[in-house]
Design an enzyme around this catalytic site. Structure first.
Site, PDB file in Angstrom:
ATOM      1  N   LYS A   1     -18.804  -2.200 -10.154  1.00  0.00           N
ATOM      2  CA  LYS A   1     -18.630  -2.952  -8.904  1.00  0.00           C
ATOM      3  C   LYS A   1     -18.255  -4.387  -9.262  1.00  0.00           C
ATOM      4  O   LYS A   1     -18.796  -4.943 -10.233  1.00  0.00           O
ATOM      5  CB  LYS A   1     -19.938  -2.902  -8.112  1.00  0.00           C
ATOM      6  CG  LYS A   1     -19.882  -3.506  -6.713  1.00  0.00           C
ATOM      7  CD  LYS A   1     -21.216  -3.288  -5.991  1.00  0.00           C
ATOM      8  CE  LYS A   1     -21.199  -3.796  -4.564  1.00  0.00           C
ATOM      9  NZ  LYS A   1     -22.477  -3.494  -3.859  1.00  0.00           N
TER      10      LYS A   1
ATOM     11  N   SER B   1     -21.917  -1.158   0.547  1.00  0.00           N
ATOM     12  CA  SER B   1     -20.859  -2.011   0.049  1.00  0.00           C
ATOM     13  C   SER B   1     -20.241  -1.536  -1.268  1.00  0.00           C
ATOM     14  O   SER B   1     -19.167  -1.988  -1.642  1.00  0.00           O
ATOM     15  CB  SER B   1     -21.387  -3.431  -0.135  1.00  0.00           C
ATOM     16  OG  SER B   1     -22.379  -3.466  -1.144  1.00  0.00           O
TER      17      SER B   1
ATOM     18  N   SER C   1     -26.577   0.021  -0.281  1.00  0.00           N
ATOM     19  CA  SER C   1     -25.180  -0.104  -0.699  1.00  0.00           C
ATOM     20  C   SER C   1     -24.763   0.778  -1.868  1.00  0.00           C
ATOM     21  O   SER C   1     -23.577   0.852  -2.186  1.00  0.00           O
ATOM     22  CB  SER C   1     -24.868  -1.562  -1.051  1.00  0.00           C
ATOM     23  OG  SER C   1     -24.650  -2.302   0.116  1.00  0.00           O
TER      24      SER C   1
END
Lengths: 105, 499
Positions: free
Chosen positions: B81, B156, B180
């Protein structure tokens, strides 16, 4: 700004100044609506009687200050530390005047 | 030998590299081919780090050539990420604020996967600064769900889930502040774990909510996730993260332990929650039956304060976010508005133009909640409600080893279908409470929805620092659900052939 009271556009302009985020008029209107909606979502918090409850600020409850021995360890070099700066001058970050009038204090 | 890389587990890749069936460089090349072929559809990546990948793989091959033992993730393709620093890449948080930010060092979580021999393929898309549950708030481009390109991957950590689901990488790291990792895992049909707060170091991960954030792995198999977690805790406590805890668990050793006689909690009232789709409700019943069929006792428990977790979270998280994101002042790093006469003007214009809408919203909410007079009204009470939620979990875990519940109230939805921020916040209802209390949680694919045909994940939550046991339940669920190792249809086998 007690609970139940809606935030006004002026309130939100004050928060934006405090948060250091410049918002234009259209954004202030949108943000006022958003904040009032979001605050409405928080109301269950106000319905509790919490007088005898201790707060939990952190999931690891019994954690005190975490210290290490005071010995120097390698860190970023000057060049590495300055590499992502928007403006630099020599060995320093370059910033505009600190005072509002830009005058030489 | 399997035709494409996406059919192999992490263990099989590492074993194949160790035995010489293929080299780590061949695996890296296959992963780069798969990304080249598939990422135009998913748009999961923000940067592909081809040079770093080939160099890391070559180091693994050199170890083997020298006759040395190979580390456990030798040659396994991973990606991160884009809120995790990796030297040699930018760390953008999918924000214009950090568009040109070059990582000055490597995050501990990233470094530990590299130390385990993994091959770094690049950085993955996310909601800007991790504020969101769709990945649509990325400042650069949305990411598409591999199960339907018109659909959101969740967020996310949407890039992480999509890249794994499409078989572009074997493993990815995400971060989970309110769900997330787990929610995008559920929407993309992969396994995603939020370990107990403190298990994985956050050093080098851009902070959102410091008392809530936790880094964790996503993969197509529970075993892959467990192997990644082993690597993440290898080396013990990270002295550079004061919240990092010593953790000597072996997450692989007990994966296939029987769950017979163990107790799994369910919360019947949760299945009546408004907004919970019928097919998710059916999937939860199926999951409970599958665990029961393996000898687990299904027990009703309650978390009476869970309904207030959303309210507590949307006090605590914005306050912490406002505090953490105050560092973006346009001076030391980040977007800097040119031509400003004063520092105050430079700061407020840099923040106005560097941050997108949702990042501004969350910070404004936090700024308001921390202001004088309001702090006493919301922030302190929210932290007291946190005490109650934590106590609820402690009571429940005296009776059960794990709690089964949905991850997301629905399957994936279309881009832009939910635009009201408050409606999106409410969809976090099942994931948020374990961030508030800090305990471990995992989402495991259970089935495809009977109406939508889209993947549905079940969430299992466990007590703090019982992560290894949680993985045993996750593995039991996986074993009985025939979703193990699944690559999204339309992506399986596209590019990534191994010689």
């Amino acid at each position: 700004m007690a609970s139940g009271q809606q935030l006004t556009r002026d309130d939100v302009a004050g928060i934006a100044a405090y948060a250091r985020i410049a918002l234009d008029d259209a954004e202030l209107v949108e943000m006022t609506a958003y904040l009032n909606d979001a605050i409405a979502l928080l109301q269950p918090i106000l319905e509790y009687d919490l007088e005898d409850i201790e707060p939990t600020f952190h999931p690891i409850g019994d954690m005190a200050n975490v210290m290490r021995e005071d010995v120097p360890v390698p860190g970023l070099s000057l060049e590495e530390a300055l590499a992502n700066a928007g403006s630099r001058e020599g060995r320093a970050f370059r910033v505009p005047a600190i005072l509002d009038d830009g005058g030489g204090a | 030998m399997p035709a494409t890389l996406d059919q192999l587990s992490a263990r099989q890749i590492a074993a194949g590299v160790a035995s010489g069936a293929f080299s780590a460089v061949e695996v890296a090349q296959a992963a780069l081919d798969a990304i080249a072929e598939r990422d135009a559809d998913t748009q999961a990546f923000l940067q592909v780090s081809e040079d770093l990948a080939l160099a890391a793989a070559a180091r693994v091959d050199a170890l083997r050539a020298a006759g040395r033992a190979l580390p456990p993730l030798a040659g396994v393709p991973v990606a991160f990420k884009d809120n995790m620093n990796l030297l040699g890449t930018r760390t953008t948080c999918a924000s214009h604020m950090l568009e040109r930010y070059e990582s000055p060092f490597t995050a501990t979580c990233v470094q530990r996967l590299l130390d385990a021999g993994a091959t770094p393929l690049g950085k993955l898309n996310m909601d800007e600064f991790a504020f969101g549950s769709t990945t649509d708030s990325s400042a650069f481009h949305p990411t598409n769900n591999p199960w339907g390109l018109a659909l959101v991957p969740g967020g996310s950590s949407g890039g992480s889930a999509a890249a794994v689901a499409a078989g572009e990488v074997t493993l990815a790291l995400g971060s989970d502040t309110g769900g997330s990792i787990r929610q995008p895992a559920s929407l993309c049909g992969v396994v995603g774990m939020k370990p107990t707060y403190g298990v994985v170091s956050r050093y080098g991960v851009v902070a959102f909510g410091s008392s809530l954030d936790q880094v964790g792995p996503l993969g197509r198999r529970v075993e892959d996730v467990a192997l990644a977690l082993n690597a993440l805790v290898a080396g013990g406590r990270d002295p550079r993260d004061s919240t990092s805890q010593a953790c000597e668990q072996d997450f692989i050793a007990h994966l296939d332990d029987p769950i017979e006689g163990r107790h799994v909690g369910i919360i019947p009232s949760l299945l009546e929650a408004p907004g919970l789709s019928a097919e998710v409700r059916v999937a939860m019943r199926l999951a409970a039956e599958r665990l029961e069929a393996q000898g687990a006792h299904i027990v009703e428990v309650s978390l009476p304060n869970m309904a207030s977790a959303i309210a507590a979270y949307y006090v605590i998280a914005p306050c912490e976010a406002f505090s953490n994101l105050a560092r973006f002042d346009g001076v030391r790093y980040g977007y800097q508005e040119p031509g400003c006469a004063t520092l105050a003007k430079q700061t407020s214009l840099s923040r106005a133009r560097g941050f997108d809408q949702e990042a501004k919203r969350r910070q404004m909410l936090g700024a308001y909640l921390l202001s004088s007079g309001v702090y006493e009204q919301y922030y302190l009470p929210a932290q007291k409600v946190r005490t109650l939620i934590t106590a609820d979990y402690q009571r429940a875990f005296e009776r059960v080893d794990a709690i089964l519940m949905p991850t997301s109230p629905t399957v994936a939805w279309e881009h832009g279908a939910i635009s009201d921020p408050a409606a999106l916040y409410l969809a976090d209802v099942f994931t948020i409470s374990s961030n508030i209390a800090g305990n471990c949680a995992i989402s495991v694919p259970v089935c495809l929805g009977s109406e939508s045909g889209l993947p549905i994940g079940a969430q299992l939550q466990g007590p703090s620092f019982a992560d290894a046991r949680l993985l045993t339940f996750a593995r039991a669920l996986e074993r009985s659900c025939s979703m193990e190792g699944l690559v999204a249809p339309g992506f399986a086998g596209r590019g990534g052939e191994l010689a």
